[in-house]
Enzyme design. Structure first.
Site, PDB file in Angstrom:
ATOM      1  CG  HIS A 644      -0.193   0.030   2.586  1.00  0.00           C
ATOM      2  ND1 HIS A 644       0.416  -0.933   3.122  1.00  0.00           N
ATOM      3  CD2 HIS A 644       0.154   1.025   3.319  1.00  0.00           C
ATOM      4  CE1 HIS A 644       1.151  -0.835   4.090  1.00  0.00           C
ATOM      5  NE2 HIS A 644       1.133   0.650   4.224  1.00  0.00           N
ATOM      6  CG  ASP A 646       2.206   4.579   4.824  1.00  0.00           C
ATOM      7  OD1 ASP A 646       1.553   3.760   4.824  1.00  0.00           O
ATOM      8  OD2 ASP A 646       3.350   4.554   5.182  1.00  0.00           O
ATOM      9  CG  HIS A 696       5.342   0.583   2.732  1.00  0.00           C
ATOM     10  ND1 HIS A 696       4.928   1.784   2.428  1.00  0.00           N
ATOM     11  CD2 HIS A 696       4.883   0.380   3.968  1.00  0.00           C
ATOM     12  CE1 HIS A 696       3.928   2.318   3.140  1.00  0.00           C
ATOM     13  NE2 HIS A 696       4.196   1.483   4.218  1.00  0.00           N
ATOM     14  NE  ARG A 706       7.705  -5.686  12.824  1.00  0.00           N
ATOM     15  CZ  ARG A 706       7.416  -5.194  11.890  1.00  0.00           C
ATOM     16  NH1 ARG A 706       6.331  -5.638  10.788  1.00  0.00           N
ATOM     17  NH2 ARG A 706       8.112  -4.211  11.469  1.00  0.00           N
TER      18      ARG A 706
END
Ligand code: UDX
Length: 715
Positions: A644, A646, A696, A706
Site C-alpha cells: 500500500h 501511506d 510497501h 510484533r
C-alpha cells in the site's frame, strides 16, 4: 590624608577595643567575629555560654547587655587612651578596620558616639526632647552600637541600676536626653551613618558598591560608607542577604570570596573515616520519576556504610517504587528505616523524627531530600559537606523556569518575596554561597546544630513543614545557604501529576520534559544530529535512527496492552472521519488513550529534527499527523499488511520489541526497490516518503507478537 593624619598622631592615637555581648555562638555571631578578624580588630566577647536574661528581643529588653558591660568594662575604666566600641553581634558586620574607625571617630570631636535611626523606641513620648537634626539625618538613638573613651563608657553603663529585662535602648536614651550628662560625656549621635548604619527603615538608603576585590556599603542619602552595618529589628533577612556581599564576601570582579572560608578538607580522608550521614527522604505526594529519584540517591559518590537511610512516604501510589528501591538497596546501608502510609505519620512528625533519628545515631550530617529533587550530580553530598556550613542547600530549579528551592527574601507575612538578586542567582549570573531566609527540597544540616532544631517542623503549626523549619532556623540564627557554585540537579513538577494510567510518566512530557527525555529517549538519539554523522539508509530514501529507549518501548506497549481496545483490523472503522480504512491494521490510536498531544509534541521535538537532516529542504514545523497508532502483528490475528501507499508526506515506523526474540518474521518491504528491513531494531525508527514512491508491505510475523508505532506525518 589618612597616612599624614596617623603619622601626626601616632603617639596619641587611641587604642581600640571592640566589645560585644553574645550568650550563644550562632551563625550571626560567627559571621560577625569573622569580620572583626578580617579587619584585625581586637574583640572581647562578654556573656558567652551564660543564660540570656534580656528578654525575647521582640519587645523591650536587652538590659542584660548593659549589666554585662558594667561587670566587664570596669577593668578598662582608667585606660586613658582606649576607645571602647560596643556593638550587637548577631546581626552586625564590620566592613573596615581600626584606622577607618578612628579617623571617623576623631571627626566627631566627641567622647561618646551612638548609632542613630529613624524611629524612636521604646518610648515615643521622648521625641520632643531630642535635638533636631538636618534633613536626611537620623535623629534617634539606637543602642546596637556606640563608641567612646573607656572612662566615659564605663561611667555610662554603670550610671544607674538596670534590670536585665529592662530596656537597654531606653536606658541610654535617657542618659543622652539628660543635657547635663550629654555635655559631661560629650555625647553625640552618628546621624549621618559615618560609622554605624542601622538598616531598619533605611534599606532604601544604602547600596553595595565594589572596588576590585573590595566591597562596601554606600549610603546614598549622606554619601558615607558606614563601617558597622547592623540589621536591627525586623530587617534581619535583608541584612543577611546584604552581608553575602559585605566584608568583600562577593564582588563583581572576583565573585564569591567567602566561598572558600572554613572549608572542610576531605581529600585525604579514607572512606572509613568519612563523616556519618543520615539521608532522610520524603515522598509526600505522587511524584513523577520517583524511580530515578531513588536511583540517583543510591548513585551519590559517598561510602554507603557511612549512610543510614530514613524514608517517609505518605502515598500508597508509590508502594511499588518503594518496594523496588528497598530491594535494590538491601544490605548496602547500615540501617534503613521506612515509615509507610499505614503508619499514619504526618509529614511534619516524620520530619521531626528524622532529626531525632540523626541525633540518636550521633550522626555528623542530616541530608533531607524531597521526592521532587533529582540529584543528577553524584558529588552533591561531598560538595555540601566540604562547604562546612550549618545548613546548606544546592540550588535546584524547574528546568527552564524561575521556580527554585529557595526564597531570596520574605514579605511581611513571612512568605515568598523576590530579592534584588534572586534572578541573578537562579540564572547563575552571580555564582556563590547565598545566605537566604528560606530553602527547601534538599538540605544538608550539620549534626552538631540539630539539637537546636528539634521539633523545628512543628515549631509553628500554622505553617507548612518547610516554612516552620526555616523560621526556627532563623530564630536560632542558624544560616541557611543556597549554593549555585555547581549544577547538582533540578526539581520535577509534581503538582497535579495524573496517576490514572499504568505508566503515568509516559504522559508527562510537557511538565517534566528533561526527565521524560532521560527516561524515554534513546541514549544515542543526539548522535544522529551531529553534523558529520552519516545516517544509515537500509533502503533507498529510507533512513534509520535510534530514537526511543527500551524503557519507552516496554512501558508504551504495556500501557496500550493495558488499555486493550485493539481495533478489529476491518475496513469499517468508526474511529475515522470517513468510517472506512482501505488498508486496516489491528491497532490503537493515540487519541484513544489520551496520548495524542504528547505524541504530536514528540514528533515536533524529536522526529522533525531528524527529518530535516535527511530530507533536506522540507520544513514543516510543527509536523502534523492525524494517524498515530500502535500496530500489533501476530500469526493468529493479523500477521501482515498487503502492499500500500501511506497517506503521508513521510511515515515513521518505530520498532517496539525485538525481532528473533519477541517475535519471528516481520519487517517491511519496499516493493519498487525490492528492498526489505527484516531486523528492525527495538527503539529504532525508520522514516520514508509516503504517498508516491515508497509502495510497501508489512512482512508476515510467523511467531510471537510484533509491535510497531506508526505516524503518517503531514498527510
Ligand atoms: C535592637 C537594638 O539594636 C538593640 O540594641 C536593642 O537591645 C534591642 O533592639 P535587635 O536587632 O532587635 O536589637 O535584637 P538582637 O540582635 O536579637 O539582640 C541584640 C543583641 O543582644 C544581639 O545581637 C546579641 O549581641 C545580644 N543577644 C541577644 C545575646 O547575646 N543573646 C541572646 O539570646 C539575644
Amino acid at each position: 590624608v589618612h597616612v599624614a593624619c596617623s603619622a601626626e598622631h601616632s603617639n596619641s592615637r587611641p587604642e581600640l577595643l571592640v566589645v560585644t555581648v553574645a550568650t550563644k555562638e550562632n551563625d550571626g555571631f560567627r559571621q560577625f567575629k569573622r569580620s572583626t578578624e578580617k579587619y584585625g580588630l581586637d574583640l572581647k566577647v562578654f556573656g558567652m555560654g551564660i543564660e540570656w536574661r534580656g528578654g525575647t528581643m521582640e519587645t523591650i529588653g536587652g538590659g542584660h547587655k548593659v549589666n554585662l558591660l558594667k561587670e566587664n568594662l570596669e577593668a578598662y575604666k582608667n585606660k586613658d587612651n582606649l576607645l571602647i566600641m560596643f556593638v550587637d553581634s548577631y546581626d552586625l558586620i564590620f566592613t573596615d578596620g581600626k584606622d577607618a574607625i578612628l579617623d571617623k571617630f576623631a571627626k566627631f570631636d566627641s567622647r561618646v558616639v551612638f548609632a542613630a535611626e529613624d524611629t524612636i523606641w521604646p518610648d515615643k513620648s521622648l521625641e520632643k526632647k531630642y535635638p533636631q537634626v538636618k534633613e536626611n539625618e537620623k535623629r534617634f538613638l539606637n543602642s546596637g552600637g556606640f563608641i567612646g573613651y573607656a572612662r566615659e563608657i564605663y561611667e555610662m553603663v554603670s550610671y544607674q541600676a538596670l534590670g536585665d529585662q529592662e530596656d537597654d535602648q531606653l536606658y541610654y536614651t535617657q542618659i543622652f536626653l539628660n543635657r547635663a550628662l550629654r555635655h559631661e560625656w560629650k555625647m553625640k549621635l552618628d546621624t549621618r551613618a559615618e560609622i554605624f548604619q542601622n538598616l531598619n527603615f533605611a534599606l532604601g538608603e544604602v547600596v553595595i558598591k565594589y572596588k576590585g576585590s573590595y566591597s562596601y556599603l554606600y549610603n546614598i542619602r549622606t554619601g558615607t560608607s558606614p563601617i558597622a552595618v547592623h540589621g536591627n529589628g525586623p530587617v534581619k533577612p535583608e541584612f543577611y542577604r546584604i552581608s553575602n556581599y559585605l566584608a568583600d564576601g562577593w564582588t563583581t570582579s572576583t565573585g564569591c570570596q567567602t566561598c572558600n572560608d572554613d572549608l572542610l578538607d576531605l581529600t585525604d580522608v579514607k572512606d572509613a573515616d568519612m563523616p556519618t550521614v543520615v539521608i532522610a527522604m520524603f515522598v509526600e505526594m505522587a511524584t513523577p520519576f520517583l524511580r530515578e529519584f531513588f536511583d540517583r540517591v543510591t548513585k551519590l559518590d559517598y561510602p554507603k556504610d557511612k549512610i543510614d537511610i530514613y524514608l517517609h512516604y505518605s502515598v500508597d501510589y508509590h508502594s511499588k517504587d518503594v518496594k523496588k528501591f528497598l530491594e535494590d538497596i538491601e544490605g548496602l546501608y547500615p540501617s534503613t528505616r521506612v515509615i509507610s502510609p499505614s503508619d499514619n505519620v504526618g509529614e511534619q512528625m516524620a520530619r521531626n523524627w528524622a532529626i531525632e533519628e540523626c541525633i540518636k545515631k550521633n550522626c555528623q550530617y542530616l541530608l533531607t531530600l524531597e521526592s521532587v529533587a533529582q540529584i543528577t550530580n553524584p558529588t552533591l553530598l561531598r560538595d555540601l559537606i566540604i562547604q562546612n556550613r550549618s545548613i546548606i542547600a544546592p540550588l535546584l530549579k524547574r528546568p527552564g523556569k524561575l521556580w527554585s528551592n529557595f526564597w531570596g527574601a520574605l514579605n511581611r507575612d513571612g512568605y515568598y518575596a523576590r530579592s534584588e538578586d534572586y534572578m541573578d542567582i537562579v540564572e547563575y549570573t552571580k555564582v556563590g554561597l547565598w545566605n537566604v531566609p528560606f530553602v527547601a527540597s534538599v538540605l544538608l544540616i550539620q549534626g552538631q546544630r540539630l539539637p537546636l532544631l528539634r521539633d523545628a517542623y512543628t515549631n509553628n503549626p500554622d505553617l507548612d513543614a518547610d516554612m516552620s523549619f526555616c523560621e526556627k532556623a532563623r530564630q536560632e540564627v542558624l544560616f541557611m545557604y543556597v549554593s549555585n557554585r555547581k549544577y547538582w540537579g533540578h526539581l520535577v513538577y509534581a503538582d497535579g501529576f495524573d496517576t490514572s494510567h499504568l505508566h503515568n510518566e509516559l504522559f508527562d512530557i510537557f511538565n517534566n520534559r528533561l526527565d521524560w527525555e532521560s527516561r524515554y529517549i534513546h541514549e544515542n538519539y543526539s548522535t544522529s544530529l551531529q553534523e558529520d554523522v552519516k545516517i544509515e539508509m537500509p533502503c533507498p530514501d529510507v533512513y534509520w535512527f535510534p530514537i526511543v529507549s527500551d524503557t519507552f518501548c516496554d512501558e508504551f506497549v504495556a500501557e496500550l496492552e493495558n488499555y486493550g481496545q485493539w481495533s478489529g483490523g476491518k475496513n469499517e472503522d468508526p474511529r475515522l472521519a470517513g468510517g472506512y480504512e482501505n488498508v486496516p491494521t489491528v491497532d490503537i490510536h493515540m487519541n484513544q488513550v489520551g496520548l495524542e498531544k504528547q505524541w504530536l509534541h514528540f514528533l515536533g521535538e524529536f522526529v522533525r529534527p531528524l527529518q530535516e537532516k535527511v530530507f533536506t529542504g522540507y520544513f514543516h514545523d510543527p509536523p502534523n499527523a492525524i494517524m498515530n497508532f500502535i500496530v500489533r502483528y501476530r500469526p493468529d490475528e493479523q500477521p501482515l499488511l498487503r502492499p500500500h501507499h501511506d497517506a503521508s508526506t513521510y511515515t515513521i515506523n518505530i520498532a517496539l520489541n525485538r525481532p528473533g526474540i519477541d517475535f519471528q518474521g516481520g519487517g517491511c518491504r519496499f516493493v519498487r526497490y525490492n528492498c526489505s528491513i527484516t531486523a528492525p531494531k527495538k527503539g529504532w525508527m525508520f522514516m520514508h516518503p509516503g504517498r508516491l514512491t515508497h509502495y510497501h508491505e508489512g512482512l508476515r510475523t510467523t511467531e510471537g507478537t510484533r509491535y510497531i508505532m506508526i505516524s503518517f506525518v503531514d498527510p
